[in-house]
Design an enzyme around this catalytic site. Structure first.
Site, short mmCIF file in Angstrom:
data_model
loop_
_atom_site.label_atom_id
_atom_site.label_comp_id
_atom_site.label_asym_id
_atom_site.label_seq_id
_atom_site.Cartn_x
_atom_site.Cartn_y
_atom_site.Cartn_z
N GLY A 265 6.01 -22.22 -2.55
CA GLY A 265 5.47 -20.88 -2.76
C GLY A 265 3.99 -20.90 -3.09
O GLY A 265 3.19 -21.55 -2.41
N GLU B 270 -10.13 -13.73 2.05
CA GLU B 270 -8.75 -13.66 2.53
C GLU B 270 -8.01 -12.47 1.92
O GLU B 270 -7.31 -11.73 2.62
CB GLU B 270 -8.01 -14.96 2.17
CG GLU B 270 -6.54 -14.94 2.58
CD GLU B 270 -5.81 -16.20 2.17
OE1 GLU B 270 -4.56 -16.23 2.31
OE2 GLU B 270 -6.45 -17.16 1.69
N HIS C 132 9.75 11.70 7.18
CA HIS C 132 10.23 11.73 8.56
C HIS C 132 11.74 11.98 8.64
O HIS C 132 12.26 12.27 9.71
CB HIS C 132 9.92 10.41 9.26
CG HIS C 132 8.54 10.30 9.83
ND1 HIS C 132 7.42 10.09 9.06
CD2 HIS C 132 8.09 10.38 11.11
CE1 HIS C 132 6.34 10.02 9.83
NE2 HIS C 132 6.72 10.20 11.08
N GLY C 133 12.42 11.83 7.50
CA GLY C 133 13.87 11.99 7.51
C GLY C 133 14.52 10.92 8.37
O GLY C 133 14.05 9.79 8.47
N THR D 189 1.26 -13.51 -4.42
CA THR D 189 2.09 -12.36 -4.75
C THR D 189 1.37 -11.42 -5.72
O THR D 189 0.38 -11.79 -6.37
CB THR D 189 3.41 -12.81 -5.39
OG1 THR D 189 3.10 -13.46 -6.64
CG2 THR D 189 4.18 -13.76 -4.50
#
Length: 387
Positions: A134, A245, A341-342, A368
């Site tokens: 990670g 970045e 938008h449903g 993260t």
């Protein structure tokens, strides 16, 4: 005179980008989604239109521009058609690998690799994340050791953007140890080098058109000139590039949020509900007001960050603030827009559906949200007192 972030040159460039997107992106997105790969023709066409190599010096075939606003325009035009996957792949090539080579590469490395990047003949990637690793770069297991004048590289990487189609990969590897933590160095690894293997083309929740791969290095022999930057300075090199970045990710998030709001405004102004337009319902107006205000405020902050980057004054903490805030905003806005938008928002024929899936990874890549907050928090706390 009111402040204007973009100047005439940027708006002229926008028309070029928009033409490229209409001709080379929109007609091919579905095929890219199915192949899980942006084809080489798109890279070549982007180069021919002047979209690649914006930061690469002119002597190596690029535009030689340090003005990141041109890259902002590219991100916005890709977002306008929901091409987040292609935008992400291009960003790796332009904002990350191109910048690493320009900043840390030797004259020979620049002469070899930058010109084909600018022409679209060379697609690149960067490999940091490892299985089980990670965000913990100091715990990296991929290693490189000296063997005479060469380096022997071994290990594995995962979740590597452009990893399946890349011709050249910057690989971060352990080359020593200090106080039980890895000392890192960066290496330029052509993907036709013996011992290099690609694993699966990974299936993902979103960004289906972006090729993401596992990479394996089994006794990959590299010449001494494959070292990028200084030996043992890999972590410092990575840290030096993180503001750019993370700002790149943040701007993609902003552009995606603004695009989602435009699609949603078009939808609610046309959609009829309870005998009136959806836009005439108070809840709809309140939600749009909230999301638009947050997005406008975010744009103001990110524009300031871009101008600071242009001046060489964007620090890692501010980059972390931009990244976590904008990507969390993107997820809130896209979720809210899909709700408006449903049921249509759940259908793939509506761009908000793909945008919803594509947005989720943004709070994970490049560090993260939790890592970003920790960076900011440690800066606020200040240095620990010495005894």
């Amino acid at each position: 005179m009111p402040f204007s972030f973009y100047e005439d040159d940027h708006e002229a460039f926008r028309q070029t980008v928009r033409t490229y997107v209409e001709r080379s992106v929109v007609p091919n997105q579905q095929a890219w989604e199915e192949d899980r790969l942006v084809d080489r023709a798109a890279w070549k066409a982007a180069a021919a239109s002047g979209l690649l190599g914006l930061r690469i010096p002119e002597e190596f075939g690029g535009a030689g521009s340090s003005d990141y606003r041109f890259r902002c325009v590219v991100q916005e035009e890709f977002a306008a058609v929901g091409a987040a996957a292609a935008a992400s792949g291009f960003s790796i090539n332009e904002d990350i690998v191109g910048s690493y080579l320009t900043r840390f590469g030797t004259a020979r490395q620049k002469e070899r690799w930058l010109p084909p990047m600018a022409t679209g003949d060379l697609v690149t990637s960067i490999a940091m994340t490892e299985p089980g690793g990670g965000s913990d770069l100091r715990g990296m297991r991929t290693s490189a050791r000296r063997d005479g004048n060469d380096w022997l590289l071994g290990g594995a990487k995962t979740f590597i953007t452009n990893g399946f189609g890349a011709d050249l990969v910057i690989v971060a590897a352990r080359t020593g140890e200090e106080r039980g933590r890895a000392v890192l160095s960066l290496f330029l690894v052509p993907t036709d080098t013996p011992g290099f293997e690609r694993g699966r083309k990974l299936k993902k929740l979103g960004l289906h058109a972006q090729d993401t791969a596992e990479l394996f290095f089994d006794g990959v022999r590299l010449p001494a000139e494959a070292l990028l930057g200084e030996e043992g300075a890999g972590f410092a090199h990575l840290t030096a590039q993180l503001p750019l970045e993370r700002l790149s990710i943040a701007w993609r998030a902003l552009a995606a949020s603004e695009a989602a709001l435009r699609w949603t405004l078009d939808h609610v102004r046309q959609r009829q509900m309870f005998g009136k337009r959806l836009a005439d319902l108070q809840n709809t107006r309140f939600r749009l007001a909230e999301m638009t205000t947050e997005t406008d405020v975010t744009r103001s902050f990110l524009e300031r960050c871009v101008l600071r980057l242009n001046e060489g004054d964007l620090d890692a903490v501010t980059g972390a603030k931009a990244k976590w805030w904008a990507t969390e905003l993107q997820n809130r806005v896209v979720t809210g827009c899909l709700q408006l938008h449903g049921g249509y928002g759940y259908m793939d024929e509506y761009p908000i559906s793909r945008a919803y899936a594509d947005a989720r990874v943004q709070t994970l890549v490049g560090g993260t949200t939790e890592i970003m907050k920790d960076i900011i928090g440690r800066d606020l706390a200040g240095p620990r007192p010495t005894r």
